[in-house]
Every structure is written in C-alpha cells, then in structure tokens.
Motif scaffolding. Sequence first.
Motif, short mmCIF file in Angstrom:
data_model
loop_
_atom_site.label_atom_id
_atom_site.label_comp_id
_atom_site.label_asym_id
_atom_site.label_seq_id
_atom_site.Cartn_x
_atom_site.Cartn_y
_atom_site.Cartn_z
N GLY A 84 0.82 -1.21 0.00
CA GLY A 84 0.00 0.00 0.00
C GLY A 84 0.85 1.25 0.00
N VAL A 85 0.21 2.36 0.20
CA VAL A 85 0.88 3.66 0.24
C VAL A 85 0.85 4.17 1.68
N TRP A 86 2.00 4.58 2.15
CA TRP A 86 2.17 5.02 3.53
C TRP A 86 2.70 6.45 3.54
N ILE A 87 2.14 7.29 4.41
CA ILE A 87 2.45 8.73 4.43
C ILE A 87 2.94 9.16 5.80
N ASN A 88 3.96 10.04 5.80
CA ASN A 88 4.45 10.68 7.02
C ASN A 88 4.19 12.19 6.87
N ASP A 89 3.12 12.68 7.43
CA ASP A 89 2.78 14.10 7.32
C ASP A 89 3.71 15.00 8.14
N MET A 90 4.45 14.42 9.06
CA MET A 90 5.31 15.20 9.94
C MET A 90 6.76 15.25 9.44
N ALA A 91 7.02 14.79 8.24
CA ALA A 91 8.39 14.70 7.73
C ALA A 91 9.03 16.08 7.59
N GLU A 92 10.29 16.15 7.99
CA GLU A 92 11.09 17.35 7.78
C GLU A 92 11.86 17.17 6.48
N VAL A 93 12.50 18.23 6.02
CA VAL A 93 13.26 18.16 4.77
C VAL A 93 14.31 17.05 4.87
N ARG A 94 14.41 16.24 3.81
CA ARG A 94 15.34 15.11 3.68
C ARG A 94 14.97 13.90 4.55
N ASP A 133 31.61 8.10 0.90
CA ASP A 133 32.80 8.73 1.45
C ASP A 133 33.09 8.14 2.83
N PRO A 134 34.21 7.45 3.00
CA PRO A 134 34.49 6.80 4.29
C PRO A 134 34.73 7.79 5.43
N THR A 135 34.98 9.05 5.12
CA THR A 135 35.21 10.03 6.19
C THR A 135 33.89 10.56 6.76
N GLU A 136 32.78 10.31 6.07
CA GLU A 136 31.48 10.75 6.58
C GLU A 136 30.82 9.61 7.35
N PRO A 137 30.24 9.92 8.50
CA PRO A 137 29.58 8.86 9.29
C PRO A 137 28.21 8.51 8.71
N ASP A 138 27.76 7.30 9.02
CA ASP A 138 26.40 6.90 8.65
C ASP A 138 25.42 7.76 9.45
N SER A 139 24.25 7.98 8.91
CA SER A 139 23.23 8.69 9.66
C SER A 139 21.95 7.87 9.65
N TYR A 140 21.11 8.13 10.63
CA TYR A 140 19.89 7.35 10.83
C TYR A 140 18.73 8.29 11.12
N HIS A 141 17.54 7.86 10.75
CA HIS A 141 16.32 8.48 11.26
C HIS A 141 15.19 7.46 11.15
N ALA A 142 14.20 7.68 11.96
CA ALA A 142 13.03 6.79 11.98
C ALA A 142 11.78 7.63 11.79
N ALA A 143 10.76 7.02 11.22
CA ALA A 143 9.50 7.72 10.99
C ALA A 143 8.34 6.73 11.14
N ILE A 144 7.24 7.24 11.62
CA ILE A 144 5.99 6.48 11.68
C ILE A 144 5.13 6.95 10.53
N LEU A 145 4.67 6.03 9.71
CA LEU A 145 3.85 6.37 8.55
C LEU A 145 2.48 5.71 8.69
N ALA A 146 1.46 6.41 8.24
CA ALA A 146 0.08 5.88 8.29
C ALA A 146 -0.35 5.52 6.88
N ARG A 147 -1.22 4.53 6.80
CA ARG A 147 -1.74 4.11 5.49
C ARG A 147 -2.54 5.25 4.88
N GLU A 148 -2.30 5.50 3.60
CA GLU A 148 -3.03 6.57 2.90
C GLU A 148 -4.47 6.18 2.67
#
Length: 154
Positions: free
Chosen positions: A47-57, A139-154
């Motif tokens: 299905g399609v899942w939406i995060n209305d609270m998403a920030e840029v990127r 680029d090995p000099t840049e660290p990995d980054s993480y984020h989590a989001a809760i998405l609701a069914r459209e």
Amino acid sequence: METRFARALIVLGGLVATLAATAPAHAQTRAQAQTQAEYVCRTPEAGVWINDMAEVRQIRRIEIESFCEGEGENVRAAVRMRAFTRCSPRDCKWGWQPAYRTAGGRLIARFPGFFGAREIQVIFMGRRIEALVTIDPHDPTEPDSYHAAILARE
C-alpha cells in the motif's frame, strides 16, 4: 443410414453434455488456484504510507507493492518498495527497488545513490508502519546517519 446418423447425433450430444458439465468445474479450479496464489503473494505492508510530519530530507512517503512471481507450484511472493523524501518544491523519488523479508519479519530495501546508499527497514504495526532509514555515504570520512519515521496508510 438414418440410424447411423441418429447414433452419431446421440454420441455427439452426450459428448457436448459431458464437456459442458466439466468446463465450469475446470474453470472453477483454475479460478480457485489463482485466488489462492494471489492470497499467498499478498503482504500486509502493501500500500501507500504517508508521514505528514516529515522534515526536509526525511521519509515522506513509502509505496510497497506485492505480486506473484513464478508459475504453478513455484509461485512465490515478491515485494518492491519506492520511497520519497521531503524536498522542495516537490518530494524526491528514490525509485523502485526489490524488498526482502528478514527472519524477524521486517521488510528491507536498499536504494543505491550517487553519494551513498540508503536502506529502509519497515516494521508493520497494523494501520501504521515504522520506517528505519540508514544513510550510508560512499565517502568513508562521513559517518552513517539514521532516522526513523511512523507512517500511516493513505
């Protein structure tokens, strides 16, 4: 001559009646097999899942499709995923990638990119999903980054 013709008509009539009686049963078993295969290939995350609270990127939308691959007894479920991040003026697409289910029940898809790869793990929670996003820069000099989001069914 007439008796031969009459017998031929009787035999032909019996053959037509037999075919007519078995055709719906054959069609029904084919329809049942197709319905069963579609049930096997359906995933709850589709299905399609939406995060209305998403920030840029951050993850704004995830589309998940499930379908059947193979034929006969070799039918199996296949899943693909497409992700969008919030961008301006419109959301950025990551494209479609195959998704795989882990032993723990999560769906994982990896999205290669020019500057790095992104991996999304989807955890199904009924009417919502949690998306765990890992950004792995080339680029090995840049660290990995993480984020989590809760998405609701459209």
